[in-house]
Design a protein around this motif. Sequence first.
Motif, short mmCIF file in Angstrom:
data_model
loop_
_atom_site.label_atom_id
_atom_site.label_comp_id
_atom_site.label_asym_id
_atom_site.label_seq_id
_atom_site.Cartn_x
_atom_site.Cartn_y
_atom_site.Cartn_z
N ILE A 271 44.73 27.32 38.09
CA ILE A 271 44.07 28.14 39.17
C ILE A 271 44.10 29.43 38.68
CG2 ILE A 271 43.91 28.62 41.34
CD1 ILE A 271 44.82 25.71 41.98
N VAL A 272 45.25 30.01 38.54
CA VAL A 272 45.48 31.50 38.31
C VAL A 272 44.82 31.81 37.00
CG1 VAL A 272 47.04 33.24 37.74
CG2 VAL A 272 47.59 31.78 39.37
N THR A 273 44.93 31.23 35.83
CA THR A 273 44.02 31.57 34.69
C THR A 273 42.81 31.64 34.94
OG1 THR A 273 45.80 30.45 33.33
CG2 THR A 273 43.96 30.88 32.23
N LEU A 274 42.17 30.38 35.43
CA LEU A 274 40.61 30.54 35.76
C LEU A 274 40.21 31.43 36.84
CD1 LEU A 274 40.09 26.61 35.96
CD2 LEU A 274 38.73 28.18 34.73
N VAL A 275 40.79 31.64 37.49
CA VAL A 275 40.23 32.95 38.62
C VAL A 275 40.52 34.36 37.63
CG1 VAL A 275 41.12 34.21 40.47
CG2 VAL A 275 41.20 31.73 40.79
N GLY A 276 41.54 34.42 37.10
CA GLY A 276 41.67 35.71 36.47
C GLY A 276 40.59 35.82 35.34
N HIS A 277 40.12 34.79 34.57
CA HIS A 277 39.28 34.58 33.66
C HIS A 277 37.84 35.09 34.07
CE1 HIS A 277 36.53 33.07 30.27
NE2 HIS A 277 37.38 33.63 29.73
N SER A 278 37.55 34.44 35.42
CA SER A 278 36.44 34.41 35.98
C SER A 278 36.22 35.77 36.62
CB SER A 278 36.13 33.56 37.10
OG SER A 278 36.40 32.29 36.49
N LEU A 279 37.35 36.57 36.99
CA LEU A 279 37.03 37.92 37.80
C LEU A 279 36.93 38.82 36.31
CD1 LEU A 279 39.86 38.01 40.14
CD2 LEU A 279 37.28 38.04 40.56
N TRP A 280 37.45 38.44 35.31
CA TRP A 280 37.17 39.46 33.89
C TRP A 280 35.69 39.07 33.61
CZ3 TRP A 280 36.57 37.40 28.80
CH2 TRP A 280 36.37 38.47 27.95
N GLN A 281 35.37 37.97 33.43
CA GLN A 281 33.80 37.92 32.97
C GLN A 281 33.13 38.46 33.89
OE1 GLN A 281 33.46 33.43 32.55
NE2 GLN A 281 32.97 33.76 30.65
N LEU A 282 33.36 38.51 35.38
CA LEU A 282 32.24 39.29 36.38
C LEU A 282 32.42 40.55 36.11
CD1 LEU A 282 30.61 38.73 38.89
CD2 LEU A 282 32.77 38.86 40.23
N HIS A 283 33.69 41.19 35.80
CA HIS A 283 33.68 42.65 35.44
C HIS A 283 32.86 43.09 34.25
CE1 HIS A 283 35.57 46.59 35.54
NE2 HIS A 283 35.77 46.16 34.32
N GLY A 285 30.45 41.69 32.84
CA GLY A 285 29.03 41.40 33.15
C GLY A 285 28.47 42.70 34.01
N ARG A 286 28.86 43.07 35.00
CA ARG A 286 28.68 44.17 35.67
C ARG A 286 28.75 45.58 34.72
NH1 ARG A 286 32.11 42.91 41.47
NH2 ARG A 286 30.60 41.82 42.21
N LYS A 287 29.73 45.59 33.85
CA LYS A 287 29.78 46.92 33.11
C LYS A 287 28.58 46.66 32.23
CE LYS A 287 33.46 47.73 30.52
NZ LYS A 287 34.66 47.60 29.89
N ARG A 288 28.25 45.65 31.60
CA ARG A 288 27.15 45.58 30.59
C ARG A 288 25.81 45.76 31.31
NH1 ARG A 288 29.96 40.84 28.68
NH2 ARG A 288 28.82 39.36 30.01
N ARG A 289 25.78 45.44 32.67
CA ARG A 289 24.42 45.78 33.17
C ARG A 289 24.54 47.00 33.40
NH1 ARG A 289 25.70 40.80 35.99
NH2 ARG A 289 26.57 41.84 37.68
N ALA A 290 25.50 47.83 33.99
CA ALA A 290 25.59 49.12 34.24
C ALA A 290 25.12 49.95 33.13
CB ALA A 290 26.92 49.72 34.71
N THR A 291 25.74 49.51 31.81
CA THR A 291 25.25 50.03 30.58
C THR A 291 23.92 50.14 30.31
OG1 THR A 291 27.60 49.80 29.53
CG2 THR A 291 25.83 50.14 27.88
N LEU A 292 23.36 48.81 30.49
CA LEU A 292 21.84 48.79 30.09
C LEU A 292 21.02 49.64 31.10
CD1 LEU A 292 21.64 44.91 29.61
CD2 LEU A 292 21.29 46.68 27.85
N ALA A 293 21.58 49.74 32.36
CA ALA A 293 20.79 50.37 33.38
C ALA A 293 20.76 51.86 32.90
CB ALA A 293 21.33 50.43 34.81
#
Length: 298
Positions: A271-283, A285-293
């Motif tokens: 659970i800790v690994t999945l939550v941590g990995h999902s939060l990292w992926q989310l972060h 993804g937001r960085k990539r969208r901000a860069t594209l914007a």
Amino acid sequence: MSSHHDHQKGLLLAAIGGLTLTVDIPLIRLAHGEAWTILLLRTGTTFLAGILIWTVWRSLSDRAPQLVPGRAGLAVATLYGLGSIAFITAVYNTSTADLVFILAFTTMFSALLSWLFLKERPRPLTLVALAVMILGVAIIVGDSIGSGYLFGDVMALCSAACVACAITISRASGKDMGFTSLIGVVLPFTVAAFMVWKTGFQVDAPWWIIFNGAVIMPVSFFCLANGPKYITGPEVAMFYLLETVLAPVWVWMIFAETPSRNSLIGGAILIVTLVGHSLWQLHEGRKRRATLAVSHPV
């Protein structure tokens, strides 16, 4: 404003789907039936509900997706069907905690298969997370050796692998597989019907499993399948983890089934690994969208 509204809609859909899915295993247990009878009722009612929803959709709109889109759809339906058989087998041969913890491995199975067959090389942090999750599963499965749960744990792994293969094929095809998982229940229904014909119909409280198949499964599958239209994959994945966290709690409250120490340790690692990995992926993804914007201002 519209983007914000869509994001809220996606979060609400995924939350409803994730929370609904958490009662699947408790309802199976409450029915107090033989495995093949439970599988027969669960898949039969799910299929009927899926066909009814699709028929209504098709009567109201000409944009209703195909039930089984081509060969890829047939493969995905078969894999979901095999996964369903393995899942019910696991329910009756291991603890609820072991089952949901191991099923959480589906996400990382998908990443591994995407690397092998879709040439989507995972990032180093994903590989680290995969290694840590393998350790968590090893602790759970290792604890089952000699306890009578090993077969059930292996079936849980098979179920996770089948679902991961179905997800990978769906992604590779690019086709709408929204109803394919519901149609996939035809395979386990056929197998269960044959077995029940031989062994007899054995269930004490069929209304629990009928409610599960007719309402819980279609609602959870529909909501979770539509979540990615509005929010990112990592955000949807977070709501899938609700079953991993809450299903053992419901079973503990209803049946007083307490997980073993090693199951809790291995499950906590997953659970800790999945939550941590999902939060990292989310972060990321937001960085990539901000860069594209910034690179492509409107």
